[in-house]
Design an enzyme around this catalytic site. Sequence first.
Site, PDB file in Angstrom:
ATOM      1  CB  CYS A   1      10.777  -4.039  -1.283  1.00 30.59           C
ATOM      2  SG  CYS A   1       9.165  -4.729  -1.682  1.00 30.59           S
TER       3      CYS A   1
ATOM      4  NE  ARG B   1      -5.070  -1.479 -12.374  1.00 30.13           N
ATOM      5  CZ  ARG B   1      -4.628  -2.116 -11.276  1.00 30.13           C
ATOM      6  NH1 ARG B   1      -3.824  -1.493 -10.415  1.00 30.13           N
ATOM      7  NH2 ARG B   1      -4.968  -3.351 -11.029  1.00 30.13           N
TER       8      ARG B   1
ATOM      9  N   PRO C   1       7.239  -5.031  21.275  1.00 28.46           N
ATOM     10  CG  PRO C   1       5.345  -6.390  21.356  1.00 28.46           C
ATOM     11  CD  PRO C   1       5.939  -5.209  20.646  1.00 28.46           C
TER      12      PRO C   1
ATOM     13  CD  GLN D   1      -2.434  -6.892   3.763  1.00 25.15           C
ATOM     14  OE1 GLN D   1      -1.971  -7.530   4.687  1.00 25.15           O
ATOM     15  NE2 GLN D   1      -3.044  -5.737   3.962  1.00 25.15           N
TER      16      GLN D   1
ATOM     17  N   GLY E   1      -0.581  -4.955  22.506  1.00 27.17           N
ATOM     18  CA  GLY E   1      -1.931  -4.464  22.763  1.00 27.17           C
ATOM     19  C   GLY E   1      -2.029  -3.390  23.830  1.00 27.17           C
TER      20      GLY E   1
ATOM     21  CG  ASP F   1      -0.256  -0.380   2.494  1.00 30.34           C
ATOM     22  OD1 ASP F   1       0.986  -0.407   2.510  1.00 30.34           O
ATOM     23  OD2 ASP F   1      -0.948  -0.657   3.483  1.00 30.34           O
TER      24      ASP F   1
ATOM     25  CG  LEU G   1       6.920   2.980  22.068  1.00 30.72           C
ATOM     26  CD1 LEU G   1       6.693   4.045  21.023  1.00 30.72           C
ATOM     27  CD2 LEU G   1       6.137   3.266  23.320  1.00 30.72           C
TER      28      LEU G   1
ATOM     29  CG  ASP H   1      -3.419 -14.609   9.907  1.00 30.97           C
ATOM     30  OD1 ASP H   1      -3.768 -14.896   8.753  1.00 30.97           O
ATOM     31  OD2 ASP H   1      -3.157 -13.451  10.268  1.00 30.97           O
TER      32      ASP H   1
ATOM     33  CG  ASN I   1      -4.306  -6.495  -4.282  1.00 31.11           C
ATOM     34  OD1 ASN I   1      -3.090  -6.439  -4.333  1.00 31.11           O
ATOM     35  ND2 ASN I   1      -4.945  -7.285  -3.455  1.00 31.11           N
TER      36      ASN I   1
HETATM   37  S1  SF4 Z   1       8.319  -1.863  -4.219  1.00 30.93           S
HETATM   38 FE1  SF4 Z   1       7.884  -2.980  -2.331  1.00 30.93          FE
HETATM   39  S2  SF4 Z   1       7.631  -1.384  -0.748  1.00 30.93           S
HETATM   40 FE2  SF4 Z   1       7.422  -0.423  -2.747  1.00 30.93          FE
HETATM   41  S3  SF4 Z   1       5.203  -0.456  -3.200  1.00 30.93           S
HETATM   42 FE3  SF4 Z   1       6.127  -2.266  -4.170  1.00 30.93          FE
HETATM   43  S4  SF4 Z   1       5.834  -3.861  -2.653  1.00 30.93           S
HETATM   44 FE4  SF4 Z   1       5.584  -1.928  -1.566  1.00 30.93          FE
END
Ligand code: SF4
Length: 749
Positions: free
Chosen positions: A45, A465, A199, A605, A217, A12, A197, A691, A112
């Site tokens: 990434c 697109r 755990p 996701q 939490g 996102d 912050l 999960d 998406n």
């Molecule tokens: S390159 Fe990686 S961090 Fe950047 S939007 Fe795409 S999935 Fe997300």
Amino acid sequence: MTEKKALCSGCDIYCQVLAEVPASGKVGDVRVKAVDSRPLMANICMKGVHAPSGFGHPKRVTRPLRRVGARGEGRWAEVSWDAALDEIANRLSDIVAVHGSEALAVSTSQWNTQTDNGAARRFMNLLGSPNWISGVAICAGNTAAVNRLVYGWYPYPDFPKTNCIVLFGHNPKKHSWTPIYNAIRRAQERGAKLIVLDPRRSENAELADLWLPLRPGSDAAMCFGWLKVILDEELYDKAFVQRWTKGFEALKARVEEFPLDRVARLTGVAPELIAQAARMYAASGPSVIPWTPITDQQRNSTSAIRLMCTLRAICGYLDVPGGEVLHGFHRDIIHESELEMHEALSATQQAKQLGCEAHPAFTYRAMARLSGPAKRVWGYEWPNLITGSYMANPSAVFRAMADSDPYPVRAFFTLGNNTLMSFANMQLIQRALLKQDLIVAVEHFRTPTAQLADFILPGDAWLERNALADGFGWTSIYRPSQKVVEPPGECRGVYDFWRGLAMRMGLSEAFPWETNEDVLDYRLQRLKQDFASFAAEHAYHMNKLEYRKYERTGFATPSGLVELSSELLEELGFDPLPYWRDDPPHDPAFPFSMFMGVRDDEFFQTGHRHIASLRARKPDPLMFITVRDAAAVGLGEGDWAQVVTRQGRVKLKASLRADMPDGVIRVPHGWWLPEREEGDGTLSGAWEYADAQICPDDREHLDREQGIPHLKGIACRVERLTDAATVKQPSTPYVASSASAGADDPHAA
Ligand code: SF4
């Protein structure tokens, strides 16, 4: 080699990337690379780099499919788009005629589908259904709505100028939310402080000035502790508080209930460290508490988010350079909120929005009360920030789908959203899906959710697109994404889907734009540009930022002030002040605390597991557990185990970690096995690994105001799996019988 500017929607964040147009014209041959490849500038990434091989995957759905077997059996026949849309429109019309427009519910994942130019909500508003849900109910959209309750917009962090960054559990990494990771590192390089912050001793905790290992939490309790220090030591901006806040004295009285020794008991962090962090935040000058997917997902979420709003407001960090900026709309680009036409949905239909009575915070019931202030300050009544301001409550929608309570929902559309695995109480969601007369999935693959559909319509991908992005309505920064190749086969964008239905259901006048590109041109007309020239000319386009706009307009709240105490929430039947709810009583049968919803770098996701290069790095779902805890339950590295809650059980592989606290388990989000064929009774492994089947949505585990589930700190136990038959046994078969109401809720009264 021709290059295009594209926005990766592998997650996102929407990194701006360059994409080389391949001679073959095939999406699988596109090469994706960073705009700037320097360290700490490379906003990309591994998911972005490997995206083309995912879109070019041989199992991608590239023709519309109509189910010909039982739900989940995996028997499909190809059908034309026209035939599919004709039948969907006819069946939806029949359902609406019998049960009303509210019998349609829609779930989408905007990361998406990227923008649909407001088409989904436009169609629904004109049809008369308020029942739109999305993963943003537990991820940023809900945070945006709660921020609106306090000061009327969701502020955007000014990383380049900030003096101090506070990460509440969020852990952006080189391969996860990469631009945020880079922005934090650049800020630290120029001297900004970092408070983490978490755990876990996370990657960011390792690099922080202060690390507070709080209990999962307990964000709201921690914020109370910070406020106690800041108020006691008068570290806040007194002039701002006096002129621009409402309810300060009442808040102060509430904060008095949280001496640091109590906060230390609730959070597990030493009082001295809490005080040190609060002082660092308040004394640093303009600082930011960026959005976190952790606080979004707690039973005290609304209070925690409001307390974070309170911290940024009373410290004087709101709408200032280096702080958190209230963007408002772009003056010259037509925003999606406007295209969504919320004004077209009658008050009667708005009042039918599922969940709005019990949990109104992000529904029309609460947000419509901010329409007047929004118009006064932002010039438009219905700002749908991060698309989270006018949502139905997901659990309430699934109960209506399953049990017709309070009324039947009989048609469900899921777009780029693996709904079954994306919300709490997967048992309920499956039962809800199996009760539907019509399910339509717009998808790339036969996901576990799509396997239960009547139609799977092949969607396009971000490399296929043209799009305009504005941070999901959060900012006034617009960025173009250029189409790199044509979609394969008959894959289409979601705008075509909605317009196709609108044309068949008497709503054609509201969809005058034939194509997605026509809408984009319309949106840019005030700039006197079409999309092609805009994209060629601009990497981004934004208004000149104006700070402290509230001095001119007031805040977009009923009082025009920052509402530290909320009359609006009080009118809706809630405590006007933030508060703390203790955890449910300890149950010795579930001795561990589990946090879930955390993603692996390789996946976002429920996606990406079909991409061989990414899967090779992370072939199995890994549960993080400490060496001591693993030994206590007889687990070694790589052993299979099941995590059991009162809701269900999930199968995971043990990963023994030194960065976790004892007593805490991490469960990965969104696992299924795309390589596994349909029809095996587990929905391609979803009923073994997802999960969502261990996440409850009973009253004790829901935030009160929003009704979103607690994913950080659920009581659980861990059991070693040794018997092969047990390992293969799905926890719940996909062919559910017509279970009685509430059977999926082990806490039902
Ligand atoms: S390159 Fe990686 S961090 Fe950047 S939007 Fe795409 S999935 Fe997300």
